[in-house]
Scaffold this active site. Structure first.
Site, PDB file in Angstrom:
ATOM      1  N   ASN A  90      56.606  36.762  27.578  1.00  0.00           N
ATOM      2  CA  ASN A  90      55.239  36.247  27.522  1.00  0.00           C
ATOM      3  C   ASN A  90      55.349  34.760  27.234  1.00  0.00           C
ATOM      4  O   ASN A  90      55.650  34.363  26.110  1.00  0.00           O
ATOM      5  CB  ASN A  90      54.471  36.975  26.399  1.00  0.00           C
ATOM      6  CG  ASN A  90      53.081  36.388  26.183  1.00  0.00           C
ATOM      7  OD1 ASN A  90      52.625  35.552  26.965  1.00  0.00           O
ATOM      8  ND2 ASN A  90      52.425  36.817  25.124  1.00  0.00           N
ATOM      9  N   TRP A  91      55.113  33.964  28.270  1.00  0.00           N
ATOM     10  CA  TRP A  91      55.309  32.511  28.113  1.00  0.00           C
ATOM     11  C   TRP A  91      54.157  31.866  27.333  1.00  0.00           C
ATOM     12  O   TRP A  91      54.230  30.701  27.006  1.00  0.00           O
ATOM     13  CB  TRP A  91      55.442  31.849  29.482  1.00  0.00           C
ATOM     14  CG  TRP A  91      56.696  32.218  30.226  1.00  0.00           C
ATOM     15  CD1 TRP A  91      57.670  33.095  29.820  1.00  0.00           C
ATOM     16  CD2 TRP A  91      57.123  31.720  31.495  1.00  0.00           C
ATOM     17  NE1 TRP A  91      58.667  33.165  30.771  1.00  0.00           N
ATOM     18  CE2 TRP A  91      58.358  32.337  31.809  1.00  0.00           C
ATOM     19  CE3 TRP A  91      56.586  30.817  32.414  1.00  0.00           C
ATOM     20  CZ2 TRP A  91      59.056  32.071  32.985  1.00  0.00           C
ATOM     21  CZ3 TRP A  91      57.273  30.547  33.594  1.00  0.00           C
ATOM     22  CH2 TRP A  91      58.499  31.171  33.873  1.00  0.00           C
ATOM     23  N   LYS A  92      53.088  32.625  27.098  1.00  0.00           N
ATOM     24  CA  LYS A  92      51.913  32.095  26.397  1.00  0.00           C
ATOM     25  C   LYS A  92      51.461  30.786  27.082  1.00  0.00           C
ATOM     26  O   LYS A  92      51.548  30.703  28.301  1.00  0.00           O
ATOM     27  CB  LYS A  92      52.224  31.936  24.904  1.00  0.00           C
ATOM     28  CG  LYS A  92      52.783  33.247  24.305  1.00  0.00           C
ATOM     29  CD  LYS A  92      52.858  33.259  22.810  1.00  0.00           C
ATOM     30  CE  LYS A  92      53.419  34.604  22.341  1.00  0.00           C
ATOM     31  NZ  LYS A  92      53.429  34.759  20.889  1.00  0.00           N
ATOM     32  N   HIS A 150      46.569  40.993  23.835  1.00  0.00           N
ATOM     33  CA  HIS A 150      47.539  40.378  22.918  1.00  0.00           C
ATOM     34  C   HIS A 150      46.825  39.983  21.628  1.00  0.00           C
ATOM     35  O   HIS A 150      45.658  39.599  21.642  1.00  0.00           O
ATOM     36  CB  HIS A 150      48.176  39.157  23.584  1.00  0.00           C
ATOM     37  CG  HIS A 150      49.348  38.643  22.821  1.00  0.00           C
ATOM     38  ND1 HIS A 150      49.208  37.825  21.718  1.00  0.00           N
ATOM     39  CD2 HIS A 150      50.680  38.869  22.957  1.00  0.00           C
ATOM     40  CE1 HIS A 150      50.413  37.561  21.224  1.00  0.00           C
ATOM     41  NE2 HIS A 150      51.321  38.183  21.955  1.00  0.00           N
ATOM     42  N   GLU A 174      46.926  37.403  19.922  1.00  0.00           N
ATOM     43  CA  GLU A 174      46.364  36.037  19.929  1.00  0.00           C
ATOM     44  C   GLU A 174      45.005  36.032  20.619  1.00  0.00           C
ATOM     45  O   GLU A 174      44.118  35.262  20.255  1.00  0.00           O
ATOM     46  CB  GLU A 174      47.350  35.071  20.591  1.00  0.00           C
ATOM     47  CG  GLU A 174      48.542  34.798  19.674  1.00  0.00           C
ATOM     48  CD  GLU A 174      49.851  34.526  20.380  1.00  0.00           C
ATOM     49  OE1 GLU A 174      49.850  34.240  21.590  1.00  0.00           O
ATOM     50  OE2 GLU A 174      50.904  34.622  19.697  1.00  0.00           O
ATOM     51  N   GLU A 232      53.240  45.107  18.748  1.00  0.00           N
ATOM     52  CA  GLU A 232      53.569  43.794  18.193  1.00  0.00           C
ATOM     53  C   GLU A 232      52.932  43.653  16.810  1.00  0.00           C
ATOM     54  O   GLU A 232      51.745  43.337  16.700  1.00  0.00           O
ATOM     55  CB  GLU A 232      53.036  42.683  19.111  1.00  0.00           C
ATOM     56  CG  GLU A 232      53.632  42.702  20.497  1.00  0.00           C
ATOM     57  CD  GLU A 232      53.593  41.321  21.159  1.00  0.00           C
ATOM     58  OE1 GLU A 232      54.614  40.939  21.731  1.00  0.00           O
ATOM     59  OE2 GLU A 232      52.561  40.628  21.075  1.00  0.00           O
ATOM     60  N   GLY A 263      56.274  35.163  16.143  1.00  0.00           N
ATOM     61  CA  GLY A 263      56.537  33.736  15.965  1.00  0.00           C
ATOM     62  C   GLY A 263      56.905  33.347  14.545  1.00  0.00           C
ATOM     63  O   GLY A 263      56.946  32.172  14.198  1.00  0.00           O
ATOM     64  N   SER A 306      59.364  38.276  17.263  1.00  0.00           N
ATOM     65  CA  SER A 306      60.642  37.659  16.874  1.00  0.00           C
ATOM     66  C   SER A 306      61.851  38.449  17.382  1.00  0.00           C
ATOM     67  O   SER A 306      62.885  38.520  16.720  1.00  0.00           O
ATOM     68  CB  SER A 306      60.730  37.466  15.355  1.00  0.00           C
ATOM     69  OG  SER A 306      59.713  36.593  14.915  1.00  0.00           O
ATOM     70  N   GLY A 361      58.326  36.356  23.145  1.00  0.00           N
ATOM     71  CA  GLY A 361      57.688  35.049  23.191  1.00  0.00           C
ATOM     72  C   GLY A 361      58.741  33.947  23.249  1.00  0.00           C
ATOM     73  O   GLY A 361      59.292  33.642  24.302  1.00  0.00           O
ATOM     74  N   GLY A 362      59.041  33.385  22.097  1.00  0.00           N
ATOM     75  CA  GLY A 362      59.919  32.205  22.016  1.00  0.00           C
ATOM     76  C   GLY A 362      61.237  32.335  22.769  1.00  0.00           C
ATOM     77  O   GLY A 362      61.636  31.421  23.499  1.00  0.00           O
TER      78      GLY A 362
HETATM   79  P1  13P Z   1      57.750  35.842  19.547  1.00  0.00           P
HETATM   80  O1  13P Z   1      58.854  36.532  20.299  1.00  0.00           O
HETATM   81  O2  13P Z   1      57.759  34.350  19.713  1.00  0.00           O
HETATM   82  O3  13P Z   1      57.681  36.286  18.110  1.00  0.00           O
HETATM   83  O4  13P Z   1      56.374  36.322  20.241  1.00  0.00           O
HETATM   84  C1  13P Z   1      56.149  37.665  20.432  1.00  0.00           C
HETATM   85  C2  13P Z   1      54.937  37.823  21.264  1.00  0.00           C
HETATM   86  O5  13P Z   1      53.826  37.559  20.821  1.00  0.00           O
HETATM   87  C3  13P Z   1      55.114  38.279  22.656  1.00  0.00           C
HETATM   88  O6  13P Z   1      53.902  38.633  23.228  1.00  0.00           O
END
Ligand code: 13P
Length: 256
Positions: free
Chosen positions: A10-12, A98, A100, A170, A176, A216, A237-238
């Protein structure tokens, strides 16, 4: 029953079209050895980057998804994107609900439900996110919160629809933050999610749904997470923003 691993990035709100293309070009040779029958590799760029990434991923084992979808087919919904706009681009997956989006953009179980229905109707595969806040976990409400998200988000779907649905667990406190749920803690919640799916859709359907872990997840912890019986992959994510770290994570996850 064995479920195929699914690792999705997920590149956000990261990567322009040029940057996204470069990332996929760098990723392709690194994951070329991953058999499509062993794992699904998915990247989910921002809307404006999707077309470039679809083009770059063509002919490879990298699949493409979006990060949101609107429930209406078209109309006066400023800033939104419909299912047909996404299917025209040739994508396969779409992240829905998600945390967020729930936290910053007013997403509710009802809107999640409407988006999932639009996605499955269009032949897209929703990656439906659920997860508890830190205070929910500390108050012993994790299962109550996730049960409500599943029952509301998946209301009215059929077992047939569920064949194309992926759930992503999640825990919000792990996103994050560098704080990963331990494999044992994550597995308990994944097992609860599977039991809830079996209650809702029957044992066979519930057994077949893939449940990803997100929060994470990185190369260092992917193997022990995906080794758990009910953890079928990850939503990343990251660690998905660099070809090397995403490839290392994928390889470790499938070495289970
Ligand atoms: P991180 O891997 O950066 O913690 O993010 C997870 C996430 O929200 C994937 O959708």
């Amino acid at each position: 029953m064995s479920r195929k691993v699914i690792i999705a990035g997920n590149w956000k709100m990261n990567k322009t079209a040029a940057e996204g293309r470069a990332l996929v070009e760098a990723l392709k040779p690194l994951v070329a050895d991953v058999c499509p029958g062993v794992a699904d590799i998915v990247v989910c760029p921002p809307f404006t980057t999707i077309a470039a990434v679809v083009e770059a991923a063509r002919g490879s084992n990298i699949k493409v998804g979006a990060q949101n979808i609107h429930w209406a087919e078209s109309g006066a919904f400023t800033g939104e994107i419909s299912a047909s706009m996404l299917t025209e681009l040739g994508i396969e997956y779409v992240i829905i609900g998600h945390s967020e989006r729930r936290q910053y953009f007013g997403e509710t179980d009802a809107t999640v439900n409407a988006r999932i229905k639009a996605a499955v109707k269009a032949g897209l595969k929703p990656i439906v996110c659920v997860g508890e806040l830190l205070e929910d976990r500390e108050n012993g409400n994790t299962e109550k919160v996730i049960g409500t998200q599943l029952e509301g988000g998946l209301a009215g779907l059929t077992g047939e629809d569920m064949a194309n649905v992926v759930i992503a667990y999640e825990p919000v406190w792990a996103i994050g933050t560098g704080k990963t749920a331990t494999p044992e803690v994550a597995e308990l919640t994944h097992n609860f999610i599977r039991c809830t799916l079996k209650d809702m859709f029957g044992a066979e359907v519930g057994e077949g749904v893939r449940i990803q872990y997100g929060g994470s997840m990185k190369a260092e912890n992917a193997a022990e997470l995906v080794a758990q019986p009910n953890i079928d992959g990850g939503l990343i994510g990251g660690a998905a923003l660099k070809a090397e770290s995403f490839s290392a994570l994928i390889h470790n996850a499938i070495a289970r």
